[in-house]
Motif scaffolding. Sequence first.
Motif, PDB file in Angstrom:
ATOM      1  N   VAL A 129      -4.775   1.330  -0.692  1.00  0.00           N
ATOM      2  CA  VAL A 129      -5.238   2.210  -1.764  1.00  0.00           C
ATOM      3  C   VAL A 129      -4.086   2.423  -2.737  1.00  0.00           C
ATOM      4  CG1 VAL A 129      -7.050   3.355  -0.436  1.00  0.00           C
ATOM      5  CG2 VAL A 129      -4.777   4.330  -0.445  1.00  0.00           C
ATOM      6  N   TYR A 130      -4.428   2.447  -4.013  1.00  0.00           N
ATOM      7  CA  TYR A 130      -3.448   2.527  -5.098  1.00  0.00           C
ATOM      8  C   TYR A 130      -3.784   3.693  -6.013  1.00  0.00           C
ATOM      9  CZ  TYR A 130      -2.693  -2.342  -3.723  1.00  0.00           C
ATOM     10  OH  TYR A 130      -2.435  -3.496  -3.011  1.00  0.00           O
ATOM     11  N   ALA A 131      -2.744   4.310  -6.601  1.00  0.00           N
ATOM     12  CA  ALA A 131      -2.982   5.340  -7.613  1.00  0.00           C
ATOM     13  C   ALA A 131      -3.736   4.696  -8.759  1.00  0.00           C
ATOM     14  CB  ALA A 131      -1.659   5.919  -8.096  1.00  0.00           C
ATOM     15  N   TRP A 132      -4.715   5.424  -9.306  1.00  0.00           N
ATOM     16  CA  TRP A 132      -5.521   4.877 -10.380  1.00  0.00           C
ATOM     17  C   TRP A 132      -5.413   5.753 -11.627  1.00  0.00           C
ATOM     18  CZ3 TRP A 132      -7.028   0.378 -11.627  1.00  0.00           C
ATOM     19  CH2 TRP A 132      -8.017   0.195 -12.599  1.00  0.00           C
ATOM     20  N   GLU A 133      -5.962   6.972 -11.562  1.00  0.00           N
ATOM     21  CA  GLU A 133      -5.825   7.886 -12.703  1.00  0.00           C
ATOM     22  C   GLU A 133      -5.905   9.335 -12.245  1.00  0.00           C
ATOM     23  OE1 GLU A 133     -10.451   7.852 -14.270  1.00  0.00           O
ATOM     24  OE2 GLU A 133      -8.952   6.737 -15.379  1.00  0.00           O
ATOM     25  N   ASP A 134      -5.113  10.185 -12.866  1.00  0.00           N
ATOM     26  CA  ASP A 134      -5.064  11.620 -12.569  1.00  0.00           C
ATOM     27  C   ASP A 134      -4.860  11.913 -11.089  1.00  0.00           C
ATOM     28  OD1 ASP A 134      -5.418  12.291 -15.280  1.00  0.00           O
ATOM     29  OD2 ASP A 134      -7.596  12.071 -15.078  1.00  0.00           O
ATOM     30  N   THR A 139      -9.170   1.239  -4.563  1.00  0.00           N
ATOM     31  CA  THR A 139      -8.732   0.025  -3.879  1.00  0.00           C
ATOM     32  C   THR A 139      -8.394  -1.080  -4.878  1.00  0.00           C
ATOM     33  OG1 THR A 139     -11.014  -0.704  -3.619  1.00  0.00           O
ATOM     34  CG2 THR A 139     -10.038   0.532  -1.782  1.00  0.00           C
ATOM     35  N   VAL A 140      -8.546  -0.799  -6.171  1.00  0.00           N
ATOM     36  CA  VAL A 140      -8.169  -1.758  -7.214  1.00  0.00           C
ATOM     37  C   VAL A 140      -6.646  -1.858  -7.215  1.00  0.00           C
ATOM     38  CG1 VAL A 140      -8.185  -2.244  -9.686  1.00  0.00           C
ATOM     39  CG2 VAL A 140     -10.207  -1.223  -8.599  1.00  0.00           C
ATOM     40  N   GLN A 141      -6.122  -3.067  -7.061  1.00  0.00           N
ATOM     41  CA  GLN A 141      -4.677  -3.257  -6.944  1.00  0.00           C
ATOM     42  C   GLN A 141      -3.961  -2.934  -8.251  1.00  0.00           C
ATOM     43  OE1 GLN A 141      -3.468  -7.035  -5.348  1.00  0.00           O
ATOM     44  NE2 GLN A 141      -1.308  -6.537  -5.493  1.00  0.00           N
ATOM     45  N   THR A 142      -2.950  -2.061  -8.141  1.00  0.00           N
ATOM     46  CA  THR A 142      -2.063  -1.723  -9.259  1.00  0.00           C
ATOM     47  C   THR A 142      -0.638  -1.792  -8.717  1.00  0.00           C
ATOM     48  OG1 THR A 142      -1.952   0.672  -8.820  1.00  0.00           O
ATOM     49  CG2 THR A 142      -3.818  -0.106 -10.159  1.00  0.00           C
ATOM     50  N   ALA A 144       1.056   0.821  -8.149  1.00  0.00           N
ATOM     51  CA  ALA A 144       1.282   2.121  -7.524  1.00  0.00           C
ATOM     52  C   ALA A 144       0.656   2.214  -6.130  1.00  0.00           C
ATOM     53  CB  ALA A 144       0.735   3.228  -8.424  1.00  0.00           C
ATOM     54  N   LEU A 145       1.157   1.420  -5.181  1.00  0.00           N
ATOM     55  CA  LEU A 145       0.664   1.482  -3.808  1.00  0.00           C
ATOM     56  C   LEU A 145       0.907   2.868  -3.229  1.00  0.00           C
ATOM     57  CD1 LEU A 145      -0.481   0.080  -1.249  1.00  0.00           C
ATOM     58  CD2 LEU A 145       1.884  -0.502  -0.676  1.00  0.00           C
ATOM     59  N   VAL A 146      -0.136   3.448  -2.627  1.00  0.00           N
ATOM     60  CA  VAL A 146      -0.028   4.769  -2.011  1.00  0.00           C
ATOM     61  C   VAL A 146      -0.091   4.659  -0.491  1.00  0.00           C
ATOM     62  CG1 VAL A 146      -1.133   7.037  -1.774  1.00  0.00           C
ATOM     63  CG2 VAL A 146      -0.919   5.974  -4.035  1.00  0.00           C
ATOM     64  N   GLY A 147      -1.068   3.917   0.035  1.00  0.00           N
ATOM     65  CA  GLY A 147      -1.188   3.847   1.487  1.00  0.00           C
ATOM     66  C   GLY A 147      -2.242   2.857   1.944  1.00  0.00           C
ATOM     67  N   ILE A 148      -2.507   2.900   3.252  1.00  0.00           N
ATOM     68  CA  ILE A 148      -3.500   2.041   3.890  1.00  0.00           C
ATOM     69  C   ILE A 148      -4.563   2.948   4.502  1.00  0.00           C
ATOM     70  CG2 ILE A 148      -3.895   0.249   5.635  1.00  0.00           C
ATOM     71  CD1 ILE A 148      -1.916  -0.585   3.399  1.00  0.00           C
ATOM     72  N   ALA A 149      -5.830   2.666   4.192  1.00  0.00           N
ATOM     73  CA  ALA A 149      -6.940   3.480   4.691  1.00  0.00           C
ATOM     74  C   ALA A 149      -7.059   3.379   6.206  1.00  0.00           C
ATOM     75  CB  ALA A 149      -8.241   3.055   4.032  1.00  0.00           C
ATOM     76  N   LEU A 150      -7.233   4.523   6.841  1.00  0.00           N
ATOM     77  CA  LEU A 150      -7.444   4.585   8.285  1.00  0.00           C
ATOM     78  C   LEU A 150      -8.906   4.776   8.635  1.00  0.00           C
ATOM     79  CD1 LEU A 150      -4.371   6.776   9.238  1.00  0.00           C
ATOM     80  CD2 LEU A 150      -4.694   4.344   9.691  1.00  0.00           C
ATOM     81  N   GLU A 151      -9.751   4.833   7.609  1.00  0.00           N
ATOM     82  CA  GLU A 151     -11.189   4.980   7.811  1.00  0.00           C
ATOM     83  C   GLU A 151     -11.926   4.300   6.668  1.00  0.00           C
ATOM     84  OE1 GLU A 151     -12.509   9.113   7.555  1.00  0.00           O
ATOM     85  OE2 GLU A 151     -10.765   9.582   6.335  1.00  0.00           O
TER      86      GLU A 151
END
Length: 167
Positions: A129-134, A139-142, A144-151
């Motif tokens: 998961v990546y930061a997108w806006e606000d 899941t759109v690749q940018t 700004a990688l934030v993390g990996i979904a656990l669910e």
Amino acid sequence: GLATQAIALQVGSNYRTGDVNPTNNTVAVRDSSGNISANVFNGISTSARYADLAEKYTTDQEHPIGTAMEICTHGDHEAGPAKASSMAIGVISAEPAYLMNSEAEGQAIGLKGRVPVRVKGAVKKGEAVYAWEDGVCSTVQTTALVGIALEASDDESEKLIECVLKV
């Protein structure tokens, strides 16, 4: 012998009474919920109730739990909501296991560990998961990688998804 009633405990040459409040020179006693209160505990913790390592940073306003954050280069605050072109530093934490600078002003930003993240759109377990806006992620690749979904979730609207942070 068997003591059936005591009003104080001898500690060295002093006598200490019990108290459910963190009061100096008393013995910590469980309250009616089974909790013990103290101001500072010096010892070794072998477990934590919650899951992330967080630190407090000043923000321009109170941001919701799960908001991806970046360092702000303008204004008096240190952090603000991340966007697709950001370098995310973490996510607003719900309940950090360890909070650094706990007495500082600001909000707790999770830096490592498991945290709920605001995600818009469908997500699969194990997907980045990546930061997108606000401060909301996707899941759109940018960059700004934030993390990996656990669910996983098929819900296209914004929701909280537990993720392991990769910032």
